[in-house]
Design a protein around this motif. Structure first.
Motif, PDB file in Angstrom:
ATOM      1  N   ARG A  46       2.491   3.078 -34.754  1.00  0.00           N
ATOM      2  CA  ARG A  46       2.516   3.133 -33.283  1.00  0.00           C
ATOM      3  C   ARG A  46       1.136   3.514 -32.746  1.00  0.00           C
ATOM      4  O   ARG A  46       0.661   2.942 -31.763  1.00  0.00           O
ATOM      5  CB  ARG A  46       3.570   4.108 -32.800  1.00  0.00           C
ATOM      6  N   LEU A  47       0.489   4.475 -33.389  1.00  0.00           N
ATOM      7  CA  LEU A  47      -0.861   4.858 -32.997  1.00  0.00           C
ATOM      8  C   LEU A  47      -1.807   3.670 -33.146  1.00  0.00           C
ATOM      9  O   LEU A  47      -2.618   3.395 -32.261  1.00  0.00           O
ATOM     10  CB  LEU A  47      -1.351   6.035 -33.845  1.00  0.00           C
ATOM     11  N   GLN A  48      -1.698   2.954 -34.244  1.00  0.00           N
ATOM     12  CA  GLN A  48      -2.581   1.814 -34.476  1.00  0.00           C
ATOM     13  C   GLN A  48      -2.376   0.744 -33.401  1.00  0.00           C
ATOM     14  O   GLN A  48      -3.340   0.154 -32.914  1.00  0.00           O
ATOM     15  CB  GLN A  48      -2.347   1.245 -35.882  1.00  0.00           C
ATOM     16  N   HIS A  49      -1.131   0.509 -33.017  1.00  0.00           N
ATOM     17  CA  HIS A  49      -0.851  -0.463 -31.950  1.00  0.00           C
ATOM     18  C   HIS A  49      -1.473   0.016 -30.632  1.00  0.00           C
ATOM     19  O   HIS A  49      -2.086  -0.774 -29.905  1.00  0.00           O
ATOM     20  CB  HIS A  49       0.657  -0.689 -31.802  1.00  0.00           C
ATOM     21  N   PHE A  50      -1.315   1.297 -30.330  1.00  0.00           N
ATOM     22  CA  PHE A  50      -1.912   1.873 -29.130  1.00  0.00           C
ATOM     23  C   PHE A  50      -3.432   1.666 -29.137  1.00  0.00           C
ATOM     24  O   PHE A  50      -4.022   1.252 -28.137  1.00  0.00           O
ATOM     25  CB  PHE A  50      -1.566   3.365 -29.040  1.00  0.00           C
ATOM     26  N   LEU A  51      -4.069   1.948 -30.273  1.00  0.00           N
ATOM     27  CA  LEU A  51      -5.518   1.801 -30.365  1.00  0.00           C
ATOM     28  C   LEU A  51      -5.942   0.341 -30.189  1.00  0.00           C
ATOM     29  O   LEU A  51      -6.999   0.063 -29.614  1.00  0.00           O
ATOM     30  CB  LEU A  51      -6.027   2.356 -31.702  1.00  0.00           C
ATOM     31  N   ALA A  52      -5.113  -0.587 -30.645  1.00  0.00           N
ATOM     32  CA  ALA A  52      -5.412  -2.010 -30.443  1.00  0.00           C
ATOM     33  C   ALA A  52      -5.375  -2.344 -28.954  1.00  0.00           C
ATOM     34  O   ALA A  52      -6.210  -3.122 -28.462  1.00  0.00           O
ATOM     35  CB  ALA A  52      -4.423  -2.873 -31.215  1.00  0.00           C
ATOM     36  N   LEU A  53      -4.423  -1.759 -28.230  1.00  0.00           N
ATOM     37  CA  LEU A  53      -4.360  -1.973 -26.783  1.00  0.00           C
ATOM     38  C   LEU A  53      -5.604  -1.401 -26.105  1.00  0.00           C
ATOM     39  O   LEU A  53      -6.178  -2.021 -25.202  1.00  0.00           O
ATOM     40  CB  LEU A  53      -3.094  -1.339 -26.202  1.00  0.00           C
ATOM     41  N   VAL A  54      -6.030  -0.211 -26.539  1.00  0.00           N
ATOM     42  CA  VAL A  54      -7.233   0.408 -25.987  1.00  0.00           C
ATOM     43  C   VAL A  54      -8.444  -0.495 -26.248  1.00  0.00           C
ATOM     44  O   VAL A  54      -9.237  -0.770 -25.342  1.00  0.00           O
ATOM     45  CB  VAL A  54      -7.459   1.820 -26.583  1.00  0.00           C
ATOM     46  N   ALA A  55      -8.577  -0.965 -27.477  1.00  0.00           N
ATOM     47  CA  ALA A  55      -9.713  -1.810 -27.845  1.00  0.00           C
ATOM     48  C   ALA A  55      -9.735  -3.108 -27.046  1.00  0.00           C
ATOM     49  O   ALA A  55     -10.797  -3.626 -26.726  1.00  0.00           O
ATOM     50  CB  ALA A  55      -9.677  -2.120 -29.340  1.00  0.00           C
ATOM     51  N   ALA A  56      -8.536  -3.622 -26.712  1.00  0.00           N
ATOM     52  CA  ALA A  56      -8.436  -4.869 -25.955  1.00  0.00           C
ATOM     53  C   ALA A  56      -8.677  -4.662 -24.465  1.00  0.00           C
ATOM     54  O   ALA A  56      -8.701  -5.627 -23.701  1.00  0.00           O
ATOM     55  CB  ALA A  56      -7.056  -5.497 -26.183  1.00  0.00           C
ATOM     56  N   GLY A  57      -8.819  -3.411 -24.051  1.00  0.00           N
ATOM     57  CA  GLY A  57      -9.046  -3.127 -22.632  1.00  0.00           C
ATOM     58  C   GLY A  57      -7.776  -3.164 -21.796  1.00  0.00           C
ATOM     59  O   GLY A  57      -7.836  -3.224 -20.570  1.00  0.00           O
ATOM     60  N   ALA A  58      -6.631  -3.108 -22.454  1.00  0.00           N
ATOM     61  CA  ALA A  58      -5.337  -3.134 -21.761  1.00  0.00           C
ATOM     62  C   ALA A  58      -4.932  -1.703 -21.412  1.00  0.00           C
ATOM     63  O   ALA A  58      -3.964  -1.160 -21.956  1.00  0.00           O
ATOM     64  CB  ALA A  58      -4.289  -3.816 -22.638  1.00  0.00           C
ATOM     65  N   ALA A  59      -5.652  -1.090 -20.494  1.00  0.00           N
ATOM     66  CA  ALA A  59      -5.484   0.333 -20.187  1.00  0.00           C
ATOM     67  C   ALA A  59      -4.084   0.673 -19.690  1.00  0.00           C
ATOM     68  O   ALA A  59      -3.471   1.634 -20.167  1.00  0.00           O
ATOM     69  CB  ALA A  59      -6.522   0.777 -19.168  1.00  0.00           C
ATOM     70  N   VAL A  60      -3.569  -0.093 -18.747  1.00  0.00           N
ATOM     71  CA  VAL A  60      -2.243   0.210 -18.190  1.00  0.00           C
ATOM     72  C   VAL A  60      -1.184   0.095 -19.273  1.00  0.00           C
ATOM     73  O   VAL A  60      -0.341   0.991 -19.432  1.00  0.00           O
ATOM     74  CB  VAL A  60      -1.927  -0.720 -16.991  1.00  0.00           C
ATOM     75  N   GLU A  61      -1.237  -0.977 -20.045  1.00  0.00           N
ATOM     76  CA  GLU A  61      -0.268  -1.157 -21.120  1.00  0.00           C
ATOM     77  C   GLU A  61      -0.405  -0.054 -22.179  1.00  0.00           C
ATOM     78  O   GLU A  61       0.589   0.452 -22.694  1.00  0.00           O
ATOM     79  CB  GLU A  61      -0.452  -2.538 -21.761  1.00  0.00           C
ATOM     80  N   ALA A  62      -1.636   0.351 -22.474  1.00  0.00           N
ATOM     81  CA  ALA A  62      -1.869   1.410 -23.458  1.00  0.00           C
ATOM     82  C   ALA A  62      -1.263   2.730 -22.997  1.00  0.00           C
ATOM     83  O   ALA A  62      -0.620   3.439 -23.779  1.00  0.00           O
ATOM     84  CB  ALA A  62      -3.366   1.574 -23.721  1.00  0.00           C
ATOM     85  N   VAL A  63      -1.451   3.058 -21.719  1.00  0.00           N
ATOM     86  CA  VAL A  63      -0.892   4.308 -21.180  1.00  0.00           C
ATOM     87  C   VAL A  63       0.629   4.256 -21.225  1.00  0.00           C
ATOM     88  O   VAL A  63       1.281   5.226 -21.646  1.00  0.00           O
ATOM     89  CB  VAL A  63      -1.400   4.570 -19.747  1.00  0.00           C
ATOM     90  N   GLU A  64       1.215   3.149 -20.814  1.00  0.00           N
ATOM     91  CA  GLU A  64       2.680   3.018 -20.849  1.00  0.00           C
ATOM     92  C   GLU A  64       3.200   3.127 -22.279  1.00  0.00           C
ATOM     93  O   GLU A  64       4.206   3.789 -22.529  1.00  0.00           O
ATOM     94  CB  GLU A  64       3.103   1.692 -20.227  1.00  0.00           C
ATOM     95  N   TYR A  65       2.514   2.495 -23.211  1.00  0.00           N
ATOM     96  CA  TYR A  65       2.924   2.545 -24.612  1.00  0.00           C
ATOM     97  C   TYR A  65       2.837   3.983 -25.139  1.00  0.00           C
ATOM     98  O   TYR A  65       3.750   4.458 -25.812  1.00  0.00           O
ATOM     99  CB  TYR A  65       2.036   1.613 -25.451  1.00  0.00           C
ATOM    100  N   ALA A  66       1.745   4.663 -24.816  1.00  0.00           N
ATOM    101  CA  ALA A  66       1.583   6.052 -25.267  1.00  0.00           C
ATOM    102  C   ALA A  66       2.678   6.943 -24.694  1.00  0.00           C
ATOM    103  O   ALA A  66       3.214   7.811 -25.399  1.00  0.00           O
ATOM    104  CB  ALA A  66       0.203   6.571 -24.867  1.00  0.00           C
ATOM    105  N   ARG A  67       3.019   6.742 -23.441  1.00  0.00           N
ATOM    106  CA  ARG A  67       4.091   7.548 -22.835  1.00  0.00           C
ATOM    107  C   ARG A  67       5.416   7.335 -23.555  1.00  0.00           C
ATOM    108  O   ARG A  67       6.199   8.269 -23.713  1.00  0.00           O
ATOM    109  CB  ARG A  67       4.244   7.188 -21.362  1.00  0.00           C
ATOM    110  N   ARG A  68       5.682   6.111 -23.950  1.00  0.00           N
ATOM    111  CA  ARG A  68       6.953   5.806 -24.623  1.00  0.00           C
ATOM    112  C   ARG A  68       6.974   6.234 -26.081  1.00  0.00           C
ATOM    113  O   ARG A  68       8.002   6.665 -26.583  1.00  0.00           O
ATOM    114  CB  ARG A  68       7.234   4.295 -24.565  1.00  0.00           C
ATOM    115  N   HIS A  69       5.843   6.088 -26.779  1.00  0.00           N
ATOM    116  CA  HIS A  69       5.889   6.212 -28.238  1.00  0.00           C
ATOM    117  C   HIS A  69       4.997   7.278 -28.859  1.00  0.00           C
ATOM    118  O   HIS A  69       5.097   7.512 -30.063  1.00  0.00           O
ATOM    119  CB  HIS A  69       5.520   4.862 -28.870  1.00  0.00           C
ATOM    120  N   LEU A  70       4.142   7.902 -28.080  1.00  0.00           N
ATOM    121  CA  LEU A  70       3.195   8.840 -28.685  1.00  0.00           C
ATOM    122  C   LEU A  70       3.233  10.219 -28.030  1.00  0.00           C
ATOM    123  O   LEU A  70       2.198  10.836 -27.791  1.00  0.00           O
ATOM    124  CB  LEU A  70       1.769   8.255 -28.625  1.00  0.00           C
TER     125      LEU A  70
END
Length: 119
Positions: A46-70
């Motif tokens: 889950r952390l690795q997926h979050f970091l992939a979102l961060v690297a892709a510049g998908a900030a909103v999606e990364a924050v939502e993912y972190a709230r749900r899974h991290l």
């Protein structure tokens, strides 16, 4: 029966393509076995997926993912610490020279694939 081997290969190949989806699906199916082993595999993926979102510049999606899974309370301490560092990357940008930038190292996907093979 070659199904487990075929699935393992499929999931490992996906991780090497920087896709955590199949591995996370496998973790969900095998959650009881992973819990029995006290494996940190699922939170690490889950952390690795979050970091992939961060690297892709998908900030909103990364924050939502972190709230749900991290959420830190539900994570092993090492994963929680890396999640905090990942949030710093999200806030400061991925082009930073801070030590946190090492979280975006593509070699992390190879290590995720190796962890999956062990668990």
């Amino acid at each position: 029966d070659e199904r487990p081997l075929t699935e393992c290969r499929r999931v490992t190949d996906a991780l090497l393509r920087q896709d955590a989806g199949p591995a996370l699906q496998w973790c969900e199916r095998e959650r009881h076995r992973l819990a029995k082993l006290r494996s940190p595999l699922k939170p690490q993926l889950r952390l690795q997926h979050f970091l992939a979102l961060v690297a892709a510049g998908a900030a909103v999606e990364a924050v939502e993912y972190a709230r749900r899974h991290l959420q830190p309370a539900g994570l092993p301490e090492a994963v929680a610490e890396e999640a905090r560092r990942g949030m710093a990357l999200l806030a400061l940008g991925t082009r930073t020279s801070l030590p946190h930038a090492s979280l975006l190292d593509p070699g992390r996907w190879r290590r995720a694939a190796d962890r999956f093979g062990r668990d």
